[in-house]
Design an enzyme around this catalytic site. Structure first.
Site, PDB file in Angstrom:
ATOM      1  N   ASP A 123      -2.918  -7.346  10.851  1.00  0.00           N
ATOM      2  CA  ASP A 123      -3.147  -7.607   9.430  1.00  0.00           C
ATOM      3  C   ASP A 123      -2.757  -9.044   9.094  1.00  0.00           C
ATOM      4  O   ASP A 123      -2.094  -9.306   8.086  1.00  0.00           O
ATOM      5  CB  ASP A 123      -2.351  -6.613   8.580  1.00  0.00           C
ATOM      6  CG  ASP A 123      -2.880  -6.535   7.140  1.00  0.00           C
ATOM      7  OD1 ASP A 123      -4.017  -7.013   6.900  1.00  0.00           O
ATOM      8  OD2 ASP A 123      -2.172  -6.014   6.260  1.00  0.00           O
TER       9      ASP A 123
ATOM     10  N   GLY B  11       0.801  -1.214   0.000  1.00  0.00           N
ATOM     11  CA  GLY B  11       0.000   0.000   0.000  1.00  0.00           C
ATOM     12  C   GLY B  11       0.835   1.265   0.000  1.00  0.00           C
ATOM     13  O   GLY B  11       0.467   2.261  -0.600  1.00  0.00           O
TER      14      GLY B  11
END
Lengths: 243, 332
Positions: free
Chosen positions: B146, B36
């Protein structure tokens, strides 16, 4: 013609062009308009040439009209960064404007005596070099990126000239910009040409590439409507995903 | 203005992708992957003459992203465990981008590796190894937030590594001086809306849909703790077991289904309280012992005990049969 190099001391950075164009400060608005016009006029011109098959002269009029409306803030009032990228929005506005003009065939040209100085000859020459296989939308996207990089090159040139590093720019120019057909100068050739050592050529090139990258990001930030769009565009353009 | 041909545009873009490693001990070899906010590059450490991985921030003018990447490096540095990739170095490149250097791990992501592990028992064993570094991190007050198959690497010698601690959060300041409180404040200001799968973009609720606990999806930072990771582990277990529609959790494997369900309970209070409790249940399942997540019937208990002690049961039964036969045939 709007001067991209001027934007070096552009005071709006983080939220960039959209907030500035909506600002109450006329000076802020004017500079934002200048930046956005410089960034988008050429892609818009080439896009309408291709998409609507406009003859060069009509496309020039159209581009002038488009920029005038942009300056008058007619388009950006309705822009919502959450819904679209600024680049896509500009293309949509161009389409909409063109269709409105077709509908209103009796329209008066508003830009008769007050044309914005734009180098349409150059744009026309570049348009002639386009690939014939791309859709107008793909072409517009590609031209936006090409124009962004070209503006960043100009910005780098200005930066180098003003800081006594013209040779740095020349090395970058000869090594990274000039060779279109694989005839790139070697470091040795450049060293002889500019009377530098090979190590200096390496260092000059590394410096110029670093600064060029910063110029691209600076230019991109000014062309983006929000931080999020900037990050997305930086990712897409500088971007890391080799696919 | 200079016209830039297609070849020049491509070259300029390619040059900009390569991190500027001048002045460092590293030499870029090739791009490996992108996330990201940063990209991973394979590089050579020219001093130690070994390959390393460099995680380099994409943009160079975002203090927020830079501090996130450095925070990730600090977290990794605080977690020395065989199941967590070690960080060697961190800093800022000449082009302004923040980076850190870590061990280069060759191998496969769990989601790519799983098809080569058809056995349920082997998968559960693998799951146990994934829980180890997570439990270790929890013991040091750090949660991952995550956890998903894409963030687990299986090395060429079977080593299991939990990767990408970019969303790691410090629950206490025992190990480092990271400012968890400020991180929480950042997150509470973010708007809801999760990132796309495979990414952990900033500017929204952080994590990956499908693997995020409900409290994480809501952005309820106050309720995020080690049980948030237990939900993620449950989601990984779920991938390992296959969805119920695929029929992987069959009647005989109800206990493992119950373990998954308990780990992924929407209410954190009804999940396992610790990774160790989850690990204990997984180990019990492998050993054919009772698991806390599942209330078995007498028949199921009998079947499990038979399965667990089947060798002894068979031997005793064989002995009894032989004995019976002996008695029958030795009668005058």
């Amino acid at each position: 013609m709007p001067n991209p190099a001027r934007s070096d001391d552009f005071p709006i950075t983080r939220h960039s062009v959209l907030a500035a164009m909506r600002s109450d400060d006329p000076a802020q608005r004017s500079r934002a308009t200048e930046t956005i016009s410089a960034a988008y006029w050429k892609p818009i011109y080439k896009y309408v040439r291709l998409k609507w098959n406009l003859p060069s002269e009509d496309a020039q009029d159209f581009t002038q009209e488009f920029l005038l409306r942009l300056i008058e803030n007619e388009f950006l009032q309705s822009f919502d960064p959450a819904k679209a990228r600024l680049r896509t929005f500009m293309r949509t506005c161009a389409d909409r404007l063109f269709l409105n003009q077709v509908r209103d065939a009796q329209r008066q040209k508003r830009n008769g005596g007050a044309a914005i100085p734009l180098d349409f000859d150059e744009a026309e020459q570049e348009f002639a070099k386009r690939s014939k296989t791309m859709s107008p939308e793909q072409y517009f996207e590609k031209e936006c990126v090409r124009h962004l990089l070209a503006l960043a090159v100009e910005r780098l040139r200005t930066k180098c000239d003003s800081s006594g590093k013209a040779v740095h720019f020349q090395v970058f120019h000869d090594y990274d910009l000039d060779p279109e057909s694989g005839t790139r100068s070697s470091y040795g050739t450049l060293a002889r040409k500019y009377e530098l050592s090979a190590t200096d050529v390496t260092n000059y090139l590394a410096w110029a590439r670093r600064k060029f990258r910063a110029c691209v990001l600076q230019q991109l930030r000014e062309m983006s409507a929000s931080d999020e769009e900037f990050r997305r565009e930086a990712k897409a353009i500088l971007g890391i995903d080799p696919k | 203005m200079k016209w830039l041909g297609d070849g020049t545009v491509d070259r300029l873009r390619a040059n900009m992708q390569v991190p500027d490693l001048s002045g460092t001990r590293y030499r870029a070899i090739r791009y490996v992957a992108g996330g990201g906010m940063a990209a991973i590059w394979l590089a050579e450490d020219t001093v130690l003459q070994r390959n390393v991985a460099l995680k380099v921030l994409d943009a160079d003018d975002s203090p927020e992203l830079a501090s996130r990447l450095l925070r990730e490096a600090h977290i990794l540095a605080a977690l020395e465990h065989p199941g967590i990739v070690p960080v060697h170095d961190a800093g800022t490149l000449q082009d302004g981008r923040v980076f850190y250097c870590m061990k280069y791990v060759e191998g496969q992501r769990l989601d790519e590796f799983l098809p080569s592990v058809p056995s349920l028992v082997e998968r559960v064993r693998l799951m146990l190894r994934i829980t180890e570094p997570v439990a270790f991190a929890h013991a040091r007050g750090i949660i991952h937030r995550d956890l998903k198959p894409e963030n687990v690497m299986i090395g060429p010698f079977g080593e299991v590594l939990v990767m990408d601690w970019g969303l790691g959060k410090l629950l206490s300041d025992r190990s480092t001086q990271l400012a968890a409180a400020s991180l929480d404040a950042d997150e509470q200001q973010r708007s809801p809306g999760a990132t796309a799968p495979g990414s952990t973009n900033h500017g929204s609720v952080l994590g990956t849909p499908g693997y995020m606990a409900p409290e994480q999806l809501r952005g309820d930072v106050a309720r995020m703790d080690q049980r948030t990771d237990i939900y993620g582990l449950g989601a990984i277990l779920s991938v390992m077991l296959g969805s119920p529609a695929e029929g992987r959790v069959t009647r005989g494997h109800r206990p493992i289904g119950a373990i998954r369900a308990k780990a992924m309970h929407p209410d954190p209070d009804l999940r396992y309280g610790t990774v160790e409790a989850l690990t204990a249940d997984l180990a019990n399942y492998l050993a054919d012992s009772a698991v806390s997540a599942y209330s078995e019937s007498y028949l199921e208990r009998l079947a499990r005990l038979f399965h667990r002690h089947r060798t002894a049961v068979i031997l005793i039964a064989a002995y009894l049969v032989m004995r019976l036969l002996f008695i029958l045939f030795s009668r005058p």
